[in-house]
Design a protein around this motif. Structure first.
Motif, mmCIF file in Angstrom:
data_model
loop_
_atom_site.group_PDB
_atom_site.id
_atom_site.type_symbol
_atom_site.label_atom_id
_atom_site.label_comp_id
_atom_site.label_asym_id
_atom_site.label_seq_id
_atom_site.Cartn_x
_atom_site.Cartn_y
_atom_site.Cartn_z
ATOM 1 N N UNK A 126 0.846 -1.200 0.000
ATOM 2 C CA UNK A 126 0.000 0.000 0.000
ATOM 3 C C UNK A 126 0.877 1.245 0.000
ATOM 4 N N UNK A 127 0.544 2.206 -0.853
ATOM 5 C CA UNK A 127 1.330 3.433 -0.962
ATOM 6 C C UNK A 127 1.178 4.294 0.288
ATOM 7 N N UNK A 128 2.280 4.912 0.702
ATOM 8 C CA UNK A 128 2.298 5.768 1.886
ATOM 9 C C UNK A 128 2.874 7.130 1.535
ATOM 10 N N UNK A 129 2.725 8.050 2.477
ATOM 11 C CA UNK A 129 3.279 9.403 2.311
ATOM 12 C C UNK A 129 4.076 9.753 3.551
ATOM 13 N N UNK A 130 5.215 10.398 3.340
ATOM 14 C CA UNK A 130 6.064 10.813 4.446
ATOM 15 C C UNK A 130 6.494 12.259 4.233
ATOM 16 N N UNK A 131 7.074 12.832 5.286
ATOM 17 C CA UNK A 131 7.542 14.213 5.231
ATOM 18 C C UNK A 131 8.920 14.291 5.871
ATOM 19 N N UNK A 166 3.112 10.498 7.299
ATOM 20 C CA UNK A 166 1.857 11.250 7.332
ATOM 21 C C UNK A 166 0.774 10.245 7.707
ATOM 22 N N UNK A 167 0.212 10.372 8.900
ATOM 23 C CA UNK A 167 -0.790 9.416 9.371
ATOM 24 C C UNK A 167 -2.142 9.701 8.737
ATOM 25 N N UNK A 168 -3.081 8.789 8.972
ATOM 26 C CA UNK A 168 -4.427 8.970 8.424
ATOM 27 C C UNK A 168 -5.117 10.206 8.989
ATOM 28 N N UNK A 169 -4.706 10.630 10.190
ATOM 29 C CA UNK A 169 -5.319 11.798 10.823
ATOM 30 C C UNK A 169 -4.669 13.113 10.396
ATOM 31 N N UNK A 170 -3.585 13.027 9.623
ATOM 32 C CA UNK A 170 -2.795 14.210 9.284
ATOM 33 C C UNK A 170 -3.119 14.789 7.923
ATOM 34 N N UNK A 171 -2.811 16.073 7.765
ATOM 35 C CA UNK A 171 -2.514 16.663 6.469
ATOM 36 C C UNK A 171 -0.996 16.697 6.382
ATOM 37 N N UNK A 172 -0.472 17.057 5.225
ATOM 38 C CA UNK A 172 0.980 17.155 5.078
ATOM 39 C C UNK A 172 1.553 18.147 6.085
ATOM 40 N N UNK A 173 0.871 19.265 6.282
ATOM 41 C CA UNK A 173 1.415 20.316 7.150
ATOM 42 C C UNK A 173 1.247 19.976 8.633
ATOM 43 N N UNK A 174 0.169 19.304 9.007
ATOM 44 C CA UNK A 174 0.060 18.913 10.418
ATOM 45 C C UNK A 174 1.088 17.834 10.747
ATOM 46 N N UNK A 191 10.907 28.434 13.168
ATOM 47 C CA UNK A 191 11.953 28.281 12.160
ATOM 48 C C UNK A 191 11.759 29.323 11.053
ATOM 49 N N UNK A 192 12.849 29.673 10.423
ATOM 50 C CA UNK A 192 12.811 30.732 9.411
ATOM 51 C C UNK A 192 12.752 30.145 8.000
ATOM 52 N N UNK A 193 11.911 30.761 7.174
ATOM 53 C CA UNK A 193 11.885 30.423 5.741
ATOM 54 C C UNK A 193 11.384 29.028 5.429
ATOM 55 N N UNK A 194 10.511 28.492 6.267
ATOM 56 C CA UNK A 194 9.977 27.149 6.019
ATOM 57 C C UNK A 194 9.307 27.101 4.640
ATOM 58 N N UNK A 195 9.749 26.186 3.790
ATOM 59 C CA UNK A 195 9.191 26.107 2.441
ATOM 60 C C UNK A 195 9.260 24.681 1.919
ATOM 61 N N UNK A 196 8.223 24.303 1.172
ATOM 62 C CA UNK A 196 8.219 23.015 0.479
ATOM 63 C C UNK A 196 9.192 23.121 -0.688
ATOM 64 N N UNK A 197 10.142 22.158 -0.770
ATOM 65 C CA UNK A 197 11.172 22.246 -1.791
ATOM 66 C C UNK A 197 11.118 21.134 -2.827
ATOM 67 N N UNK A 198 10.302 20.127 -2.590
ATOM 68 C CA UNK A 198 10.225 19.061 -3.586
ATOM 69 C C UNK A 198 9.722 17.765 -2.994
ATOM 70 N N UNK A 199 9.781 16.723 -3.808
ATOM 71 C CA UNK A 199 9.417 15.400 -3.315
ATOM 72 C C UNK A 199 10.258 14.349 -4.022
ATOM 73 N N UNK A 200 10.374 13.190 -3.384
ATOM 74 C CA UNK A 200 11.044 12.046 -3.988
ATOM 75 C C UNK A 200 10.120 10.840 -3.871
ATOM 76 N N UNK A 201 10.251 9.903 -4.809
ATOM 77 C CA UNK A 201 9.395 8.726 -4.847
ATOM 78 C C UNK A 201 10.225 7.465 -4.669
#
Length: 273
Positions: A126-131, A166-174, A191-201
């Motif tokens: 099963x596909x999952x998501x992480x941060x 990223x749990x079932x109860x989460x959004x990416x940001x939570x 933290x300063x300058x928090x920004x999404x920079x990309x993703x890897x698979x």
């Protein structure tokens, strides 16, 4: 791009991130929706368990013109059926480390059809998501963590400042905010300058379930700078220690294979390779 030659560990990390299964896997279907894949033989033994172990029918039949394993449940029963299957896998020794954590189960269109225990996702493909969070100090050094030696995966390996599911109860940001606190004792807002920079698979074999797992995961990664004087402090017991490293030392550890495969891919993106 960084403008520097691509070091040898980068193509090796990319090859490690994308590997076919050791043997052909059958699609895994829940409530009529394809949600994963399973290795030969794994669900055959589960299907023979008595009904008190698995009260939902598990059978092999066609789906989209190909043979597949079906967990016969309605859409409203999908989570209950998956919970029963996860317990059956656990009894058979075919589950990963049990976490008491629910992850989302989605179809090919990304629509959630239910949730399942985290320990069952790799055996079921099963596909999952992480941060992940890459944390810099003023001046460019990087904060990295060493994973606790009792972690079920990659114990003692080096990692980004924070990496988590990223749990079932989460959004990416939570998930980003929760994991940053739990792993590093830091509030994302500090933290300063928090920004999404990309993703890897990732798509590669996993050792879960006595080697029958398959990892399919998207990792979204962020970058932020920690203010001078702010020091990470683990809160959940999953980190051995933190180091603040010069770029050359980060590269040296990457070259020696001391980082997790996930962190290596994230850092390759961070350095522009």
């Amino acid at each position: 791009m960084s403008g520097l030659p691509v070091p040898g560990w980068v193509p090796a990390a990319r090859r490690q991130a994308q590997q076919p299964p050791a043997a052909p896997r059958l699609p895994f279907v829940v409530a009529g929706q394809a949600v994963g894949t399973v290795a030969p033989g794994v669900l055959d033994e589960i299907a023979l368990m008595p009904a008190f172990c698995l009260p939902f029918l598990l059978l092999k039949k066609e789906h989209g013109g190909a043979l597949a394993w079906h967990l016969d449940a309605t859409a409203s029963d999908a989570t209950t059926a998956l919970a029963a299957l996860a317990q059956a896998l656990r009894r058979a020794g075919r589950c990963g480390a049990w976490r008491d954590e629910q992850l989302a189960v989605c179809n090919a269109a990304g629509e959630r059809i239910g949730t399942v225990e985290r320990g069952a996702v790799r055996p079921l493909g099963i596909a999952t998501q992480a941060v992940h969070l890459v944390g810099s100090a003023p001046g460019g050094r990087l904060w990295v963590q060493q994973r606790a030696f009792d972690k079920p995966t990659h114990p003692g390996k080096w990692d980004t400042l924070m990496g988590g599911m990223v749990s079932a109860a989460d959004t990416l940001h939570t998930a980003l905010e929760r994991e940053t606190w739990e792993e590093a004792g830091l509030h994302a807002g500090a933290l300063h300058g928090m920004a999404h920079r990309g993703h890897v698979d990732f798509a590669r074999p996993s050792s879960d379930g006595e080697g029958v797992g398959y990892m399919v995961e998207r990792i979204d990664w962020f970058h932020a700078t920690m203010p001078e004087g702010l020091v990470p402090e683990n809160q959940d017991g999953e980190v051995e220690r933190f180091d603040l490293l010069e770029t050359a030392e980060v590269h040296a550890r990457l070259e020696r294979g001391e980082f997790t495969p996930e962190a290596a891919m994230v850092l390759a993106g961070f350095y522009g390779w």
